[in-house]
Structures are given as C-alpha cells and as structure tokens.
Scaffold this motif. Structure first.
Motif, PDB file in Angstrom:
ATOM      1  N   LEU B 170       7.035  12.116   4.900  1.00 12.27           N
ATOM      2  CA  LEU B 170       7.632  13.012   3.912  1.00 12.27           C
ATOM      3  C   LEU B 170       8.020  12.216   2.675  1.00 12.27           C
ATOM      4  CD1 LEU B 170       9.854  15.158   6.300  1.00 12.27           C
ATOM      5  CD2 LEU B 170       7.652  15.761   5.279  1.00 12.27           C
ATOM      6  N   ASN B 171       7.019  11.757   1.958  1.00 18.39           N
ATOM      7  CA  ASN B 171       7.285  11.059   0.705  1.00 18.39           C
ATOM      8  C   ASN B 171       6.238  11.490  -0.306  1.00 18.39           C
ATOM      9  OD1 ASN B 171       5.027   8.972   0.380  1.00 18.39           O
ATOM     10  ND2 ASN B 171       5.686   8.628   2.488  1.00 18.39           N
ATOM     11  N   SER B 172       6.545  11.268  -1.559  1.00 21.75           N
ATOM     12  CA  SER B 172       5.703  11.823  -2.621  1.00 21.75           C
ATOM     13  C   SER B 172       4.304  11.206  -2.633  1.00 21.75           C
ATOM     14  CB  SER B 172       6.372  11.634  -3.981  1.00 21.75           C
ATOM     15  OG  SER B 172       6.605  10.257  -4.203  1.00 21.75           O
ATOM     16  N   ASP B 173       4.198   9.920  -2.290  1.00 26.28           N
ATOM     17  CA  ASP B 173       2.874   9.296  -2.295  1.00 26.28           C
ATOM     18  C   ASP B 173       1.960   9.964  -1.270  1.00 26.28           C
ATOM     19  OD1 ASP B 173       3.315   7.534  -4.299  1.00 26.28           O
ATOM     20  OD2 ASP B 173       2.702   5.753  -3.177  1.00 26.28           O
ATOM     21  N   LEU B 340      11.621   1.251  -0.344  1.00 28.10           N
ATOM     22  CA  LEU B 340      11.293   0.709   0.969  1.00 28.10           C
ATOM     23  C   LEU B 340       9.863   0.160   1.049  1.00 28.10           C
ATOM     24  CD1 LEU B 340      11.754   0.281   4.026  1.00 28.10           C
ATOM     25  CD2 LEU B 340      11.097   2.650   4.347  1.00 28.10           C
ATOM     26  N   PHE B 341       8.897   0.919   0.530  1.00 32.58           N
ATOM     27  CA  PHE B 341       7.502   0.487   0.627  1.00 32.58           C
ATOM     28  C   PHE B 341       7.271  -0.813  -0.133  1.00 32.58           C
ATOM     29  CE2 PHE B 341       5.161   4.726   1.587  1.00 32.58           C
ATOM     30  CZ  PHE B 341       6.120   5.009   2.552  1.00 32.58           C
ATOM     31  N   TRP B 342       8.086  -1.013  -1.138  1.00 26.79           N
ATOM     32  CA  TRP B 342       7.933  -2.195  -1.978  1.00 26.79           C
ATOM     33  C   TRP B 342       8.598  -3.398  -1.331  1.00 26.79           C
ATOM     34  CZ3 TRP B 342       4.836  -3.479  -5.771  1.00 26.79           C
ATOM     35  CH2 TRP B 342       5.170  -4.507  -6.655  1.00 26.79           C
ATOM     36  N   ALA B 426      -0.022  -4.942  -5.373  1.00 23.48           N
ATOM     37  CA  ALA B 426      -0.460  -3.590  -5.714  1.00 23.48           C
ATOM     38  C   ALA B 426      -0.142  -2.680  -4.536  1.00 23.48           C
ATOM     39  CB  ALA B 426      -1.960  -3.575  -5.991  1.00 23.48           C
ATOM     40  N   LEU B 427       0.458  -1.545  -4.822  1.00 19.83           N
ATOM     41  CA  LEU B 427       0.882  -0.641  -3.755  1.00 19.83           C
ATOM     42  C   LEU B 427       0.321   0.758  -3.974  1.00 19.83           C
ATOM     43  CD1 LEU B 427       2.687   0.239  -1.362  1.00 19.83           C
ATOM     44  CD2 LEU B 427       4.582   0.407  -2.974  1.00 19.83           C
ATOM     45  N   ASN B 428      -0.355   1.275  -2.987  1.00 17.68           N
ATOM     46  CA  ASN B 428      -0.876   2.647  -3.004  1.00 17.68           C
ATOM     47  C   ASN B 428      -1.572   3.015  -4.318  1.00 17.68           C
ATOM     48  OD1 ASN B 428      -0.122   3.149  -0.431  1.00 17.68           O
ATOM     49  ND2 ASN B 428       1.565   4.541  -0.924  1.00 17.68           N
ATOM     50  N   GLY B 429      -2.440   2.134  -4.784  1.00 20.13           N
ATOM     51  CA  GLY B 429      -3.246   2.477  -5.946  1.00 20.13           C
ATOM     52  C   GLY B 429      -2.583   2.304  -7.289  1.00 20.13           C
ATOM     53  N   ARG B 430      -1.411   1.679  -7.306  1.00 20.64           N
ATOM     54  CA  ARG B 430      -0.813   1.335  -8.595  1.00 20.64           C
ATOM     55  C   ARG B 430      -1.340  -0.033  -8.997  1.00 20.64           C
ATOM     56  NH1 ARG B 430       2.546   3.846  -5.337  1.00 20.64           N
ATOM     57  NH2 ARG B 430       3.938   5.465  -6.121  1.00 20.64           N
ATOM     58  N   LEU B 431      -1.369  -0.279 -10.295  1.00 20.19           N
ATOM     59  CA  LEU B 431      -1.814  -1.586 -10.758  1.00 20.19           C
ATOM     60  C   LEU B 431      -0.815  -2.647 -10.289  1.00 20.19           C
ATOM     61  CD1 LEU B 431      -4.224  -2.516 -12.483  1.00 20.19           C
ATOM     62  CD2 LEU B 431      -2.665  -2.638 -14.415  1.00 20.19           C
ATOM     63  N   SER B 432      -1.332  -3.801  -9.901  1.00 21.12           N
ATOM     64  CA  SER B 432      -0.440  -4.827  -9.357  1.00 21.12           C
ATOM     65  C   SER B 432       0.551  -5.300 -10.415  1.00 21.12           C
ATOM     66  CB  SER B 432      -1.250  -6.009  -8.846  1.00 21.12           C
ATOM     67  OG  SER B 432      -2.043  -6.549  -9.875  1.00 21.12           O
ATOM     68  N   THR B 433       1.752  -5.548  -9.968  1.00 19.11           N
ATOM     69  CA  THR B 433       2.786  -6.072 -10.863  1.00 19.11           C
ATOM     70  C   THR B 433       3.506  -7.207 -10.164  1.00 19.11           C
ATOM     71  OG1 THR B 433       4.381  -4.468 -10.031  1.00 19.11           O
ATOM     72  CG2 THR B 433       3.225  -3.897 -12.075  1.00 19.11           C
ATOM     73  N   ARG B 434       4.301  -7.924 -10.921  1.00 17.52           N
ATOM     74  CA  ARG B 434       4.986  -9.074 -10.363  1.00 17.52           C
ATOM     75  C   ARG B 434       5.909  -8.660  -9.216  1.00 17.52           C
ATOM     76  NH1 ARG B 434       5.419 -14.307 -11.487  1.00 17.52           N
ATOM     77  NH2 ARG B 434       4.458 -14.415 -13.543  1.00 17.52           N
ATOM     78  N   TYR B 435       5.907  -9.484  -8.187  1.00 19.40           N
ATOM     79  CA  TYR B 435       6.605  -9.106  -6.957  1.00 19.40           C
ATOM     80  C   TYR B 435       7.843  -9.963  -6.705  1.00 19.40           C
ATOM     81  CZ  TYR B 435       7.056  -7.519  -2.137  1.00 19.40           C
ATOM     82  OH  TYR B 435       7.508  -6.966  -0.976  1.00 19.40           O
ATOM     83  N   VAL B 436       7.702 -11.260  -6.938  1.00 20.08           N
ATOM     84  CA  VAL B 436       8.825 -12.161  -6.672  1.00 20.08           C
ATOM     85  C   VAL B 436       9.313 -12.722  -8.005  1.00 20.08           C
ATOM     86  CG1 VAL B 436       9.494 -14.341  -5.607  1.00 20.08           C
ATOM     87  CG2 VAL B 436       7.976 -12.775  -4.386  1.00 20.08           C
ATOM     88  N   LYS B 461       5.805   3.521 -12.912  1.00 17.43           N
ATOM     89  CA  LYS B 461       6.221   4.797 -13.486  1.00 17.43           C
ATOM     90  C   LYS B 461       6.156   5.895 -12.423  1.00 17.43           C
ATOM     91  CE  LYS B 461       4.009   3.735 -17.424  1.00 17.43           C
ATOM     92  NZ  LYS B 461       2.929   4.003 -18.355  1.00 17.43           N
ATOM     93  N   ILE B 462       5.170   5.755 -11.521  1.00 23.16           N
ATOM     94  CA  ILE B 462       5.058   6.749 -10.453  1.00 23.16           C
ATOM     95  C   ILE B 462       5.923   6.260  -9.289  1.00 23.16           C
ATOM     96  CG2 ILE B 462       3.370   8.233  -9.313  1.00 23.16           C
ATOM     97  CD1 ILE B 462       1.224   6.175 -10.485  1.00 23.16           C
ATOM     98  N   LYS B 463       7.069   6.835  -9.165  1.00 18.42           N
ATOM     99  CA  LYS B 463       7.987   6.400  -8.107  1.00 18.42           C
ATOM    100  C   LYS B 463       7.619   7.060  -6.783  1.00 18.42           C
ATOM    101  CE  LYS B 463      10.832   4.059 -10.777  1.00 18.42           C
ATOM    102  NZ  LYS B 463      10.845   2.606 -10.729  1.00 18.42           N
ATOM    103  N   ILE B 464       7.986   6.391  -5.710  1.00 19.53           N
ATOM    104  CA  ILE B 464       7.803   7.010  -4.407  1.00 19.53           C
ATOM    105  C   ILE B 464       9.127   7.661  -4.037  1.00 19.53           C
ATOM    106  CG2 ILE B 464       7.194   6.639  -1.997  1.00 19.53           C
ATOM    107  CD1 ILE B 464       5.913   3.997  -2.874  1.00 19.53           C
TER     108      ILE B 464
END
Lengths: 366, 467
Positions: B170-173, B340-342, B426-436, B461-464
């Motif tokens: 039950l999440n938007s993604d 959480l997914f991040w 990169a998460l669920n089809g978003r462009l990869s961004t800095r993580y650490v 921009k597309i939040k989960i």
C-alpha cells in the motif's frame, strides 16, 4: 478429496494456459527490436571494426617482418606507424569481450599494461618462452611492442643497435616476430569465428545471464569502468594508490600516444552507446534507443551529457599522460572523476532500466 | 475480546500438523540439495573473502570446507523432520543449522529464508510427530489429537507473511506507478505468448500490482473461511506458479503452496496420509496388524497429546512472546525518519517482498587525515560481484564494508584512516542520486539501531507515500 484435488490441479493448469493464450485480441508488441539492435552491433560496428583491425594488424605484421629482416631507421619508423595505427584501432574492438574473444581471453594477450619488462628481457635472453601462458600476459601484445620499438634503449640509434649489433640481436628480432604472430593468430581466430558467431549473436536476445545480448550490456559497463576509467586514468593518476603511478600509463614507452589511445577508446564507447556505424555517421539501434524506448530519456540524456563532459576534460590533457601526471596529476584524477560520473549512470540507472539478468551470482531473489 | 477466550486446551486432529511437518521437511531437504547442486555453497559462502554479518552476529561465518558438513547436517535434519524421526532433536538441529547458514552472510538475505527460520523455530515446540512419524513406531506411541493452538499458530504466522506483504504494497510507487513491476515485467519478453504482449502493457503492470496487493491482503482470510478455502487455494497455486515463472524465486512458491494446505480440515490431511501409506509406503492396514503381532510391544494409541505442565509453562510464554514480536517487528520502520525504501532502516524481516528495484554504485576513498593523501578502493579486490551489488545500495552493508576496509588498511600500516563513500543509488525507476554524504567519515560511524544520518535524504520529486 484427492480426486477433487486432481481436478483442481487440472483446472489450475487450464486456467494458467488460458490466461497466457486467451487474450485473443491483437495487442501491441513490445516495439523495441532487440534483435535489430544486436544486428546493428554485429553488422555495422563489431564486424567492421574487427575487419579494420585485422587489416591494420596484417600491415603491422608485414612491417614487423620487414623490420626484423632489415632493421634500419626507415623500417623502424614504418613499423612504429603501423603499430600506432593498429593500436588505435584496437581501442575500438577491446570492448567486445564476447564469443571467441572471451573464450580465448583475447584482450589479456593483446593489451595488458604496465608491461613487465623483466619478463620480456628474460624471455629474450632465455630464448624459450610460452606466450600462451598467463604468466606472459604482461610480456606481449601492444605494450610489448611499445617497449621494443621505443623503450629498449634511449635513442633510435641505440634501439636499432639492439636489433643489429647486440649480442642477442636475433633474440630481439625473434621476440617481435613471436609477439606479432601471437597477435595475428589470436585475431584471426576471433575474426574468423565472428563469421559464424554473428548469427548466434544477433538472435541472442533472451533475458538470461548467458545470452549474448545481456553479456554485451554487462561487458560494456565493465569495459567502461575497468578498462577506460580505471586502467587508463585511475591507476596511473594514483586514484587507487594515493601516489601517482605515471609509469602505468598506456603507451608508456612511446610516451606521446596515451591521450590518442584513450580518446579513441572513449569515442568507441560513445559511438557504441549511440549505435553509430563503424567509421561512419549513420546510426542504428543502440542502448540509447533502448533507454528511450523504455521511457528513460532522463537516463539517456544523463549518460550522453556526462560522456561529453568526460571527453572535454580528457581533451584538455597533455598528449603525453606520463608528463601530464608528473606535472599536474589533478587533471588526470579529474578525468577519472568525470568518467566515474558516467559509470554511475551506466551501473545504477541503465542496468536497472534494462532489468537484465546480470551475470552476478544467479542466486534466488525474494 | 475473542482472543482472550481462546481455549488453549481445545484438542483437534493431529493429521494437519503431521502433513505440514512431512512436506516442510521434504521441501527443506530439496532446497538444500538444490542449493548445493547449483554450486551456491561455493560461490556464496566459500569464494568471498569477506562476509557481511548481521548486527551482533559477526561471529557467525562460513567455516571453510566444514560449511559443506553444515549443509549435510541441515539437509539430513530436514529429512529426519520429514519422517518424524527423533523429531524434536531433528527440528532443533534443523533450526540451528539453517539459522547458522542464513546468518553467515546477509548478502543472501531473503524473506523466504527468514520465513523458514520462523516456522522451524515454532515447530520446535509443536507436537508435529504425534502421528504418521517414525517416532510413533520407535516409541510405540501415537496421539490422535493435539492442542488446536499448535496448528493455529502456523496459520497465524502464514497469515502474517501474506497480510504484512500486502500492507507493504500500500504505497504510491506500487499502486500508482506500478513500480517496480513496470521495470521487471517488460524484461520478461522471453516468455512464450505473454512475453511480448501482456508483459509490455501498461494496464497489465497495474493489474498485476493491484491484484498482487489484493491477493496478499485477502488470502489469509479466504483460506480461513471454509466456504472460500478451495477457491483461495486455487488462487494460491496460480499466484505462486505465476510468480515462479516470472521471477527467480527458487523453491519458495512450492513451500508456500504446501504450507497453505494447513488451512484445510483434518479429514483432508488424513486422506493425504492414507494415500501416502497406501501408494507410497505400500502398507495396508493388514500389514500394520501383522506388524503389531510381530512386535513385542504394541503401539499405544493415545487420544490426546497434552503438554506436561512444565512444557506448557515453557512453550506457551515463549511462543506468545514470539508471535507478538512477529506482529510488531515489521512495524519498527515507523520509528525511523525518512523514506523506508531509501534508507532501508527496518526493511528486513518485515515481509517486504519484491517491493522495490534498487541499484547503486558505491566507491570508497581511503584518506589519511593528517596528510590529506587518499586513494580509492577497487571493490573487486574484496567483494564478489553479487556482494558488490548488494553493498552498493544498502546502508548497513556500506558501513560494515567501510569498517572492514578501514581495518584492512590499518593492518597494512596506513595511519589516520578515514573512509569516505562516493555513492549513487537509483530506486524504482528514478534517476540515481547521491546516497551517502560524501563528507562523512564512515570509519567513525558506529553500527547501531539508530537512524543513520549520513544517508542523504530521499530527494526525488516523486515521493513514495505508503502506510
């Protein structure tokens, strides 16, 4: 009850088969033609590149024979010219580590650097060596020729002396011949094999870890990360050691060709990503088109932009990477970083988008 | 409260639990054999130089070639469980050996393996060898009935797996972007008939997402209710077979299919037992009678299996606490800030099954803080490609590996070490961004259950949005 369950299982089987074939109406077929992409790779890029390389290598071999028969300045110059032409073209084929090339570990015999000079000299003085042995990977191929044509002595006169008046002049001559023979034999095998492998390759679109299509994607990413980013810039620039290791540049003995070779490799990678025909401007289906087909223009743009940035940065370097590193290694490290930016998008975004079965361990998922 | 009125003394037919034990044991044995045959003991446990440990369990490591022995022990104990031979010893051995295997390297973490651990732990306390076991012949005792709660607890745990997996969807993604199915399904273009048709359709991705969610949320209840049970089971089989075709999920679908049989009535399980006796073991009731005559001591048939008061005093509290933990643990992610997914803080052990597609690229820089000199690490020098892939986007892996690198280079004589990560995800089809956060010295960060504030907050921009 058991009987009921048999009926149940049969009905499930029917249900399963219905759901797969029962959608009678015409539905849009996945419009990206992977086989066409592989065909473009094979017919317009890989095979022409190999053919070109094969020609250049034949010229190199002939020049080598001329030189070893008559070691004079003219023939040395001619040999050097054909060496550079072949070495530059090699940069266009090294990334295709697939099929016969993978089986033979072709690139290990062609371009492992830094060269281990001691091994080369020992081989020459012993006169007996096995170039097929993995221990001699770093004692043959283009880097060995680089050494033999530019590095065995300080001046051209002294270099020529190695092949004429040196006590073991024959040994030096033989080594050139043997290295060139080895390169020719392996290349002939790879090129010949492509004639038959081509047909297997272009239909290899299945999404399995061993299919040519998937391996090619993995190889491409690996090539970019390891062969271009790490070997050409990262290691000599000191990114992996703290201190710069300028003697580990590609083309160390000739000194002035490192940049030319690196740019050729990068251009090859860029052209391949865009599906550009070998030595032409026409474009065919490519990874880039595949990304666009999967609605990932953002990934495509990011990769193309970062590739261009990396190329611009590398263009600012001195043709002689050794000298560049000795005077200002930060420009080399910066080039490494720009290439790293490309790897980021290849590895996390492109691989994710393609959702290919990667050749990582094929363990279960959830 | 109905739960409070639950009668822990109520007895029920012992057959369902015995059948569950048999199938569970056989499936586990098959899993171990398959694991070995695929060469995974070698590639996953023996080839890597370094292993990722669970927090606090770093002493559990592969034990060289004895790792094979461990798998033998685990496989044999699974068989013993199946046959009900020295059942309690067998299931304890299985639980310990399987748990050891699972904890050797978290690179291989799977919800499925965790599920097996959970079930095998509970099975230690249950009278699963009351009937239809070698133990019956060995001890000359069998029990027709067992306490009803010993079957219900398995139903509860199975229900938790499904229901929580449904809640996680039950999440938007998942619901509104059909992610990550939108990435996975089109890549199944190889499948005959459906590969180039259904799998490429936008509506199909959404249909799969929504039906998957509805399936997970409703299936435990449909299985519980007698009138919908057979229908539910058909769906269970279809769902798991279908997912098995689509995804590399190994033995798990089959384990779930046979596990859900526990929801069926005793009479059904009795038929399975009779069927096996008749057609597989070839024992008819005559044989049994003859056997009884031959053996000196006759088989004593007890009506009810009852826990001795000591056993009851041990088993019930432990299992009650265990069930409560199972109910609460998956919600621990609510205690962490951020997406959480991040961050994946509280992601594991919470039935978040095939919920996201994540890929990353993480490189480490070893810096001498005094001189400022630095170098990068080639991950391939230390990790297998599989480990590198998992490490690249999971913060606890990144931290553990950073410490491993720090210790490694310290032991090589490097001084004043700081470790920085250059990491993109990169998460669920978003462009990869800095993580650490690249300015944080990971070598100074300690692993604990607190929020890791060095993870760059999820900035897409597309939040989960999920529950």
């Amino acid at each position: 009850m058991i009987k009921n369950f048999c009926i149940l299982f049969i009905s499930i089987a029917l249900l399963a088969s219905c759901s797969s074939s029962g959608e009678g109406e015409e539905v849009a077929v996945d419009s990206f033609d992977r086989a066409a992409m592989l065909t473009n790779f094979a017919d317009n890029i890989i095979v022409p590149a190999y053919n070109d390389f094969s020609t250049k290598l034949a010229t190199l071999k002939t020049a080598g024979e001329t030189f070893t028969t008559t070691p004079d300045q003219t023939n040395l110059d001619a040999l050097r010219t054909s060496w550079l032409a072949a070495y530059t073209t090699w940069q266009q084929v090294e990334m295709f580590n697939i099929g016969k090339a993978e089986e033979l570990q072709y690139s290990f015999f062609m371009n492992i650097y830094p060269l281990t000079v001691a091994d080369v000299e020992n081989n020459i003085s012993n006169g007996s060596y096995d170039l097929d042995s993995a221990n001699n990977h770093d004692a043959q191929g283009f880097p060995a020729l680089d050494y033999l044509l530019y590095g065995v002595a300080d001046t051209d006169t002294a270099i020529l002396a190695k092949y004429t008046t040196d006590a073991n002049a024959v040994g030096y001559q033989n080594y050139i011949t043997d290295v060139l023979n080895q390169m020719s034999i392996l290349t002939a095998q790879v090129v010949t094999d492509w004639a038959s492998y081509r047909n297997e390759f272009v239909v290899g679109v299945s999404n399995t870890a061993t299919s040519p299509g998937n391996k090619l994607v993995n190889d491409y990413v690996y090539y970019f990360e390891k062969i271009i980013r790490t070997n050409k810039f990262g290691i000599p620039g000191g990114s992996f050691s703290g201190t710069a290791l300028p003697e580990k540049v590609e083309g160390f003995y000739s000194r002035i060709y490192s940049k030319e070779l690196a740019l050729e490799a990068l251009n090859g990678a860029i052209n391949f990503f865009e599906g550009k025909h070998y030595n032409a401007i026409t474009k065919g289906l490519s990874f880039n088109d595949y990304l666009l087909e999967l609605d990932r223009a953002d990934v495509s743009t990011a990769i193309i932009d970062k590739l261009a940035i990396a190329k611009t940065q590398i263009n600012t370097l001195n043709a002689n990477f050794y000298e560049q590193i000795m005077t200002d290694k930060t420009q080399v490290t910066l080039s490494f970083d720009k290439l790293q930016d490309v790897v980021q998008h290849l590895k996390s975004d492109m691989l994710q988008t393609f959702s290919i079965s990667v050749d990582y361990a094929d363990a279960d998922g959830d | 409260m109905k739960f409070l009125k639950y009668n822990f003394k109520e007895q029920t037919n012992a057959a369902p639990l015995a059948v569950f034990r048999l199938f569970f044991g056989l499936m586990m044995f098959a899993s171990i054999v398959r694991f070995w045959a695929n060469g995974w003991i070698e590639t996953l446990y023996l080839e890597p130089k370094f292993h990722f440990s669970y927090y606090g369990l770093s002493f559990i490591k592969p034990i060289g070639n004895y790792t094979y022995l461990l798998f033998i022990i685990c496989g044999l104990s699974a068989l013993f469980v199946a046959f009900g031979y020295k059942y309690r010893m067998a299931i304890i051995t299985f639980f310990l050996s399987f748990g050891y295997i699972e904890f050797m390297d978290k690179t291989t973490y799977l919800n499925h393996y965790y599920f097996i651990s959970v079930i095998s732990f509970v099975l230690i306390f249950l009278p699963a060898s009351a009937v239809f076991s070698v133990d019956n012949l060995r001890t000359k005792k069998k029990y027709l009935n067992i306490p009803k709660w010993t079957i219900d607890i398995i139903k509860v745990l199975l229900g938790v797996v499904y229901f929580y997996a449904g809640l996680a969807k039950l999440n938007s993604d998942w619901l509104f972007r059909a992610m990550p199915l939108k990435i996975w399904l089109p890549s199944k273009y190889d499948l005959p008939l459906i590969g180039n048709t259904l799998m490429q359709q936008d509506w199909f991705h959404f249909a799969m997402a929504w039906s998957g969610m509805l399936y997970d949320l409703s299936i435990p209840f449909l299985l519980l209710y007698k009138r919908t049970r057979v229908f539910a089971f058909v769906i269970v089989v279809f769902f798991h077979v279908f997912t098995r075709i689509l995804f590399p999920i190994g033995m798990f679908p089959f384990i779930m299919i046979v596990s859900t049989l526990i929801f069926f009535e005793a009479s059904f399980h009795q038929k399975i037992i009779d069927f096996i006796k008749k057609y597989i073991l070839n024992v008819s009731s005559n044989d049994l009678k003859r056997q009884k005559r031959v053996s000196k001591k006759p088989l004593i048939i007890h009506q009810n299996y009852t826990f001795s008061s000591t056993k009851r005093k041990i088993a019930l509290p432990i299992l009650s606490v265990f069930v409560v933990i199972q109910l609460l643990l998956p919600f621990r992610s609510l205690l962490y800030p951020g997406e959480l997914f991040w961050t994946e803080e509280g992601y594991r052990f919470s039935w978040r099954v095939m919920l996201m597609e994540k890929a990353g690229f993480t490189n480490f820089r070893v810096v001498n803080t005094k001189t400022g000199s630095s170098f990068m690490v080639d991950n391939k020098d230390f990790l297998t490609t599989f480990q590198e892939k998992q490490m690249s986007y999971q913060p606890d892996f990144i931290l553990e590996y950073a410490h491993y690198l720090g210790n490694h280079f310290k032991s090589q004589g490097h001084k004043n070490i700081a470790i920085f990560a250059d990491s993109y995800v990169a998460l669920n089809g978003r462009l990869s961004t800095r993580y650490v956060n690249p300015k944080v010295d990971l070598y100074q960060q300690k692993e604990n259950f607190k929020h890791k504030d060095w993870i760059v907050p999820f900035s897409s921009k597309i939040k989960i949005k999920g529950i």
